[in-house]
Design a protein around this motif. Structure first.
Motif, PDB file in Angstrom:
ATOM      1  N   PHE A   1       0.844  -1.187   0.000  1.00 56.34           N
ATOM      2  CA  PHE A   1       0.000   0.000   0.000  1.00 56.34           C
ATOM      3  C   PHE A   1       0.887   1.247   0.000  1.00 56.34           C
ATOM      4  CE2 PHE A   1      -2.511  -3.362   1.940  1.00 56.34           C
ATOM      5  CZ  PHE A   1      -3.731  -3.225   1.310  1.00 56.34           C
TER       6      PHE A   1
ATOM      7  N   ASN B   1       8.121  -9.453  -9.608  1.00 56.62           N
ATOM      8  CA  ASN B   1       7.171  -8.926  -8.610  1.00 56.62           C
ATOM      9  C   ASN B   1       7.122  -9.877  -7.413  1.00 56.62           C
ATOM     10  OD1 ASN B   1       5.691  -6.609 -10.235  1.00 56.62           O
ATOM     11  ND2 ASN B   1       5.833  -8.368 -11.613  1.00 56.62           N
TER      12      ASN B   1
ATOM     13  N   MET C   1       0.108  -8.340  -6.585  1.00 54.86           N
ATOM     14  CA  MET C   1       0.548  -7.788  -7.867  1.00 54.86           C
ATOM     15  C   MET C   1      -0.117  -8.524  -9.022  1.00 54.86           C
ATOM     16  SD  MET C   1       2.490  -5.250  -7.132  1.00 54.86           S
ATOM     17  CE  MET C   1       3.227  -4.916  -8.736  1.00 54.86           C
TER      18      MET C   1
ATOM     19  N   PHE D   1      -3.610  -7.354  -9.965  1.00 56.71           N
ATOM     20  CA  PHE D   1      -3.718  -6.184 -10.842  1.00 56.71           C
ATOM     21  C   PHE D   1      -3.902  -6.581 -12.305  1.00 56.71           C
ATOM     22  CE2 PHE D   1      -1.331  -3.317  -7.724  1.00 56.71           C
ATOM     23  CZ  PHE D   1      -2.453  -2.539  -7.469  1.00 56.71           C
ATOM     24  N   GLU D   2      -3.469  -7.806 -12.660  1.00 56.57           N
ATOM     25  CA  GLU D   2      -3.501  -8.230 -14.056  1.00 56.57           C
ATOM     26  C   GLU D   2      -4.908  -8.554 -14.550  1.00 56.57           C
ATOM     27  OE1 GLU D   2      -0.528  -8.415 -16.065  1.00 56.57           O
ATOM     28  OE2 GLU D   2      -0.007  -7.147 -14.335  1.00 56.57           O
TER      29      GLU D   2
ATOM     30  N   PRO E   1      -9.911  -5.087 -11.004  1.00 49.99           N
ATOM     31  CA  PRO E   1      -9.792  -3.638 -10.822  1.00 49.99           C
ATOM     32  C   PRO E   1      -8.815  -3.320  -9.684  1.00 49.99           C
ATOM     33  CG  PRO E   1     -12.095  -4.326 -10.904  1.00 49.99           C
ATOM     34  CD  PRO E   1     -11.288  -5.570 -10.827  1.00 49.99           C
ATOM     35  N   GLN E   2      -8.285  -2.120  -9.701  1.00 52.36           N
ATOM     36  CA  GLN E   2      -7.266  -1.741  -8.721  1.00 52.36           C
ATOM     37  C   GLN E   2      -7.766  -1.914  -7.288  1.00 52.36           C
ATOM     38  OE1 GLN E   2      -5.900   2.319  -9.041  1.00 52.36           O
ATOM     39  NE2 GLN E   2      -3.995   1.890  -7.986  1.00 52.36           N
ATOM     40  N   TRP E   3      -9.012  -1.507  -7.037  1.00 51.46           N
ATOM     41  CA  TRP E   3      -9.540  -1.613  -5.674  1.00 51.46           C
ATOM     42  C   TRP E   3      -9.612  -3.065  -5.216  1.00 51.46           C
ATOM     43  CZ3 TRP E   3     -13.877  -4.536  -4.934  1.00 51.46           C
ATOM     44  CH2 TRP E   3     -14.691  -4.782  -6.054  1.00 51.46           C
ATOM     45  N   SER E   4      -9.889  -3.998  -6.158  1.00 51.42           N
ATOM     46  CA  SER E   4      -9.973  -5.409  -5.802  1.00 51.42           C
ATOM     47  C   SER E   4      -8.609  -5.967  -5.416  1.00 51.42           C
ATOM     48  CB  SER E   4     -10.543  -6.204  -6.974  1.00 51.42           C
ATOM     49  OG  SER E   4     -11.825  -5.737  -7.332  1.00 51.42           O
ATOM     50  N   ALA E   5      -7.569  -5.535  -6.133  1.00 46.96           N
ATOM     51  CA  ALA E   5      -6.215  -5.990  -5.806  1.00 46.96           C
ATOM     52  C   ALA E   5      -5.820  -5.552  -4.398  1.00 46.96           C
ATOM     53  CB  ALA E   5      -5.222  -5.456  -6.837  1.00 46.96           C
ATOM     54  N   TYR E   6      -6.247  -4.359  -4.029  1.00 47.02           N
ATOM     55  CA  TYR E   6      -5.932  -3.898  -2.672  1.00 47.02           C
ATOM     56  C   TYR E   6      -6.694  -4.694  -1.616  1.00 47.02           C
ATOM     57  CZ  TYR E   6      -3.162   0.031  -4.356  1.00 47.02           C
ATOM     58  OH  TYR E   6      -2.174   0.795  -4.934  1.00 47.02           O
TER      59      TYR E   6
END
Length: 488
Positions: free
Chosen positions: A121, A258, A265, A268-269, A272-277
């Motif tokens: 993060f 990575n 990481m 992210f592939e 969505p970005q929020w889901s990866a977090y």
């Protein structure tokens, strides 16, 4: 030593709370943290997924063994009790001897994983690893001193986050797997593959919690099998699916570039970005739940050994207000806190491997204990609410010992120096044990070996409650079977 010299824990948790503790303890950081490090640090490829599947074998045998012995002899610090009562007093002494140092490393491994995923993060990427490791260890030391009910309540929220994050990665990831990513297996050789199997198998440590809680579970004779069964289905299924999907959604070269927070990481592939977090947050919480229950489980082994005075009685004392074995918790926690700065620079694969090797050695000892159960404690086996047929019991004991031995031999191809240190430490245990036996006999007139071969009265009563639950009328105690400890 009379039982009046120590207090039995009177806080209780039920089936749901016990299952949540186990699920959080088993899932841990392992499936999130190790695959990328095994690929990047050890040159492995898609065989990491095969290694995770193979880990199911020793875990299954471990669960069956724990179900049988734990159902027959429910006691706090169960692993210690089974080694001393079902094999010999020395093996009871040996378990905490090898477990305590491995748990120091276990905490550091989990704290390392927490720190790595926290730095994923942007808000926290400037904080040193060692500072983040302290940030997760210290609060959970305090939490475990405050009591088992609070631990279970916190665990309920944390496990929900872990399961949600894992499913968020697994379900969409299943539809974007490229089977070509599973090609090119075993190019690194057999030694690194066994390192993967051994390090991923640290989940075996997690299931011991059911028997180590013992007296803190409501109706432990009935609930130990239920807790083990429910937690096994949930945790093993999620861990295997996560690793298989993680290997399938990106090429292994992705994890070389990575390594840190690799699974997040990879998210992210295709997310969505929020889901990866959220996936990264689930990994962070995985460290929370495992550190949380690490203190809970293994402090009970230390406490139970101290009740026999196999180690100083000082560590059996409960906190007067919170009814927790706070001195045992501090024995597990303080040395690990001291070791944080140097270990923050060490590979988590090494820490996981040491923890898993001791787990395999413990599995071999548990296999012998399982084999001896029908002979040493015939009534306990006969009246157990969960009873493996005798031929199958012997098969499980032999198979578990064989698989664990083969895994240890395999990992010795790559990490023989670590295994040599562990066996050297075990050899040192014997003269220390002999000194303890002689010292107690001379100073207090206590026959430690006799004490370590019998159950305490409250443990006998609990097993007899199991017999009544199974609609079996227990007979009278026979010589050599459940003899009460000598009162001093």
């Amino acid at each position: 030593m009379s039982e009046a010299e120590f207090k039995v824990i009177d806080q209780k948790i039920g089936l749901f709370g016990g299952t949540l503790l186990l699920v959080g303890n088993v899932i841990a950081m392992t499936a999130f943290l190790l695959p990328a490090h095994l690929i990047a640090d050890d040159g492995l490829g898609p065989e990491v997924a095969v290694a995770m599947l193979l880990v199911v074998l020793p875990i299954t045998f471990s669960i069956l063994s724990t179900l049988q012995v734990g159902g027959a002899m429910p006691a706090a610090g169960g692993s210690y009790v089974y080694g001393s009562r079902l094999i010999s007093p020395f093996f009871g002494f040996l378990l905490p001897w090898i477990v305590v140092p491995s748990i120091w490393l276990g905490q550091l491994y989990l704290a390392f994983g927490f720190a790595e995923f926290m730095r994923f993060f942007p808000t926290f990427d400037w904080i040193p690893m060692w500072a983040l490791m302290y940030a997760v260890m210290v609060p959970f030391i305090v939490l475990n001193i405050l009591g088992i009910r609070i631990v279970a309540q916190v665990q309920m929220v944390l496990v929900a986050i872990i399961v949600g994050g894992m499913l968020l990665f697994i379900l969409p990831g299943t539809f974007v797997i490229d089977t070509a990513n599973y090609s090119g297996m075993f190019e690194a050789g057999i030694g690194p593959f066994f390192v993967a199997v051994i390090s991923l198998s640290i989940a075996m440590h997690g299931f011991n919690l059911a028997t180590d809680l013992g007296e803190e579970l409501e109706n432990p004779v009935k609930n130990i099998p239920r807790v083990l069964g429910l937690s096994a289905v949930i945790s093993i299924g999620l861990m295997v699916a996560l690793v298989v999907v993680a290997v399938g959604v990106v090429p292994t070269e992705f994890y070389v570039e990575n390594r840190d927070a690799g699974v997040a990481m990879a998210a992210f592939e295709f997310l969505p970005q929020w889901s990866a977090y959220i996936v990264a947050a689930a990994a962070v919480v995985g460290a929370f739940t495992s550190i949380n229950t690490l203190y809970t489980a293994y402090s009970r082994q230390v406490m139970r050994a101290a009740r026999d005075e196999a180690i100083p009685l000082y560590f059996a004392k409960l906190h007067p207000e919170y009814q927790t074995p706070y001195r045992s918790i501090l024995l597990l926690a303080v040395p690990a806190l001291i070791m944080v700065p140097p270990m923050s620079q060490t590979s988590p694969v090494i820490m996981a491997s040491v923890l898993a090797m001791t787990s395999m050695i413990g599995a071999i000892i548990s296999s012998v204990a399982l084999w001896n159960l029908p002979r040493r404690f015939e009534r306990r086996y006969e009246y157990s609410i969960y009873k493996l047929p005798l031929p199958f019991l012997k098969f499980v004991a032999i198979a578990s010992a064989t698989v664990s031995t083969l895994f240890l031999l395999g990992v010795s191809l790559e990490l023989s120096w670590i295994l040599a240190i562990i066996f050297g430490w075990m050899i040192v245990a014997y003269p220390v044990y002999r000194y303890r036996v002689r010292s107690l006999r001379e100073k207090k007139g206590i026959d430690l070996r006799k004490r370590m071969q019998s159950l305490h009265d409250y443990e006998q009563q609990r097993a007899e409650e199991g017999a009544r639950a199974a609609d079996v009328e227990p007979d009278q105690t026979t010589p050599g079977d459940d003899v009460s400890p000598t009162e001093d």
